[in-house]
Structure formats: structure tokens, C-alpha cells
Write an enzyme that holds these catalytic residues in place. Sequence first.
Site, PDB file in Angstrom:
ATOM      1  N   THR A 123      40.780 -33.442 -14.490  1.00  0.00           N
ATOM      2  CA  THR A 123      39.380 -34.082 -15.092  1.00  0.00           C
ATOM      3  C   THR A 123      39.249 -33.128 -16.488  1.00  0.00           C
ATOM      4  O   THR A 123      38.555 -33.667 -17.417  1.00  0.00           O
ATOM      5  CB  THR A 123      38.266 -34.339 -14.309  1.00  0.00           C
ATOM      6  OG1 THR A 123      37.722 -32.808 -13.758  1.00  0.00           O
ATOM      7  CG2 THR A 123      38.794 -35.301 -13.101  1.00  0.00           C
TER       8      THR A 123
ATOM      9  N   PRO B 229      34.126 -33.371 -20.071  1.00  0.00           N
ATOM     10  CA  PRO B 229      35.332 -33.943 -19.369  1.00  0.00           C
ATOM     11  C   PRO B 229      34.808 -35.307 -18.534  1.00  0.00           C
ATOM     12  O   PRO B 229      33.831 -35.099 -17.852  1.00  0.00           O
ATOM     13  CB  PRO B 229      35.619 -32.822 -18.278  1.00  0.00           C
ATOM     14  CG  PRO B 229      34.138 -31.912 -18.109  1.00  0.00           C
ATOM     15  CD  PRO B 229      33.371 -32.169 -19.421  1.00  0.00           C
ATOM     16  N   LEU B 230      35.604 -36.286 -18.809  1.00  0.00           N
ATOM     17  CA  LEU B 230      35.332 -37.362 -18.057  1.00  0.00           C
ATOM     18  C   LEU B 230      35.842 -37.523 -16.755  1.00  0.00           C
ATOM     19  O   LEU B 230      36.805 -37.984 -16.616  1.00  0.00           O
ATOM     20  CB  LEU B 230      35.662 -38.571 -18.961  1.00  0.00           C
ATOM     21  CG  LEU B 230      34.901 -38.794 -20.231  1.00  0.00           C
ATOM     22  CD1 LEU B 230      35.471 -40.221 -20.798  1.00  0.00           C
ATOM     23  CD2 LEU B 230      33.410 -38.921 -19.913  1.00  0.00           C
ATOM     24  N   HIS B 231      35.321 -36.782 -15.799  1.00  0.00           N
ATOM     25  CA  HIS B 231      35.922 -36.582 -14.509  1.00  0.00           C
ATOM     26  C   HIS B 231      36.035 -37.909 -13.700  1.00  0.00           C
ATOM     27  O   HIS B 231      37.323 -38.266 -13.496  1.00  0.00           O
ATOM     28  CB  HIS B 231      34.885 -35.767 -13.475  1.00  0.00           C
ATOM     29  CG  HIS B 231      34.335 -34.458 -14.095  1.00  0.00           C
ATOM     30  ND1 HIS B 231      35.203 -33.545 -14.082  1.00  0.00           N
ATOM     31  CD2 HIS B 231      33.170 -34.186 -14.622  1.00  0.00           C
ATOM     32  CE1 HIS B 231      34.480 -32.231 -14.470  1.00  0.00           C
ATOM     33  NE2 HIS B 231      33.430 -32.932 -14.762  1.00  0.00           N
ATOM     34  N   ASP B 232      35.055 -38.582 -13.542  1.00  0.00           N
ATOM     35  CA  ASP B 232      35.159 -39.598 -12.738  1.00  0.00           C
ATOM     36  C   ASP B 232      36.010 -40.955 -13.405  1.00  0.00           C
ATOM     37  O   ASP B 232      36.472 -41.588 -12.399  1.00  0.00           O
ATOM     38  CB  ASP B 232      33.657 -40.225 -12.305  1.00  0.00           C
ATOM     39  CG  ASP B 232      32.811 -39.155 -11.381  1.00  0.00           C
ATOM     40  OD1 ASP B 232      33.648 -38.389 -10.810  1.00  0.00           O
ATOM     41  OD2 ASP B 232      31.609 -39.460 -11.512  1.00  0.00           O
TER      42      ASP B 232
END
Length: 313
Positions: free
Chosen positions: A196, A241-244
Site C-alpha cells: 500500500t 498511500p491508498l491502503h484500502d
Amino acid sequence: MPPRKIIIDTDPGQDDAVAILLALASPEEIDVLGITCVAGNVPLELTSKNALKICELAGKSDVKVYAGCDRPLGRALVTAEHVHGKTGLDGPDLPDPTMQLQEQHAVEYIIDTLSRAEDNSVTLCPLGPLTNIATVLQRAPELATKVTQIVLMGGAYFEVGNITPTAEFNIYVDPEAADIVFKSGINLVVMPLDVTHKALVTAARNEAFRALGNPAGIAVAQMTEFFERFDREKYGSDGAPLHDPCVTAYLVRPDLFTGRHINVEIETRSELTMGMTVADWWGVTNRTPNALFIGDLNADGFFTLLTDRLARL
Ligand code: BDR
Ligand code: CA
């Protein structure tokens, strides 16, 4: 192929919001049966309210949203307002939702849905602490056969930790719940910080969201602008950060991701390393692999997918 039937279990969270928007914009690949909320980034009352706001932002007010567990299995709740702001969804000024939460508890809803489902037919997509999912598995372990896969955001190996030196937030908040899920025997795909932190919203990528000109694109640009200050200050990174969204992007384009099928165990005893995902990336033990642990993604492909899908909303 018919779309995958999924339940999104979430604690929105700006990046949860983007993950949900991507799923709702991808009906050919994803059938969102319901959205279940859990306490995590902010308390349950706010994560549930935020989930409703996101459905309305997507123009999908028919989605069923359920509130679930308001605290971890055996610990006090740890939240992350320092990352996500007081509301959990700071950035855009979204209206209060007119949609209502369903009355049923999220855990009951998941149990009911799985009870009625065929074997191997439902994908669970946890984007927050694993409290709801673990509670389902504790109460009705026989329903594990109904789950075809759990694709979750949590953990870290090379990136180690973001809430403590050794733990990622979702796992740290409820390590006992994570332990239950990782030992469940269900097919797991894990999106740790290792991947991520490569899904970074650069200035150009954020401009592309904003330039869509629709409410979803503009709100996502505002969310990531708010969310990025934390990672810029902490890691000196290029943006949020685009984790999901890695979870929902994986459902649409698994080919964008690479990882290893390895053993991953959760630290639940040591106060020093509580919630660490002990990942046998190098295969130095004989422990049985239990997860596809993702390490890399095609970031340009990921952002193209996301921008194209947000344009549909
Ligand atoms: C995870 O924790 C939350 O802050 C995010 O929404 C994501 O699910 C990243 O560690
Ligand atoms: Ca989350």
C-alpha cells in the site's frame, strides 16, 4: 463471469472511502451485498455515519449498511484521528446522510448472509480491525465454508509498522481478532503496508481525480489532500498511500498485484511487538502457508483503473 458477491467490512477513513467508491463503481466485477462497519480509525458511530455518506456520494443510497462491534475483542479501542481527522473523513465537506443504518447488527447480518449462501460463494473484504469478522468466526465457525476468500488490508513485513515500530494499525487495534482470522483456514489475500505504500497519490494523480469534475472525483481529491499530510511528514513520501483501495482493486484486476503464498502469524503476547504480522517471506520455517501476502503492484495501472471507475459515479 458473474460479479463476485462481497461484504465490505470497514472503518472509514478516507482510504476506506475510496475503496468503497471503487467497488460501487464496478458492478460488472463486484456485487456489494452489504457494508458492515467496525470501530477503528474513529469510533463506531462515526465510521457508520461515514459509510452512509460515502454511499450517498456514490449515488448508491440503496446499499445496505450495518453497524457492528464498537470495540476490539479484548482491549480498549485505539483510534487514528491523528491520520484521518476528527470525523475520520476530514477533507471534503460532505452533507449529513439521509440514508439510515440497517437495524440488524453487522455480525448478525454477516452470519445470516453466509447461512443462506452456497459454499465458497461470498468474499469478505475487511478494511479495518478484524473484530466483526472474528466475532462471526467465533460464533459460527461452520460458516467458514461459505467464504470463498478474505481479501484484507492489514499488516506489514518490510515496512514493519505504522502505529508502533512493529505493527500496522488494523492488526494492532485487534490482534486477537486478527489471530482468529489468520488461523481460520480460509483462503486469505493480504494487502500489507509493503504494497500500500507503493500506491501513492502523487500531485498528478490527484489532479486526475479532481479533473473528473464529478462529486466523487472532487471529494476523493479533497480526501487524499487531507490524508497525505500525515505520510508526507512521517515518511517524506510523495503523497497519500491508498491502503484500502488495494483490496477492491485486487477484485477487479488481480493481475496488477504480485505476492507470495506464505505463512503469516500474528503476535498477540509480546507488549513490545503486539500486532506484528510475522510473515515468513523468505520461507525459513516449515509453517504452513496461509496467505497470499502481496508485495508489489503496478501503480500506474492501479491509478488508471481507479480514475476510470470514479469517472462513472
Ligand atoms: C490502515 O489503517 C487505517 O488508518 C487505514 O484506513 C487503513 O485501513 C492502514 O494502516
Ligand atoms: Ca481502513
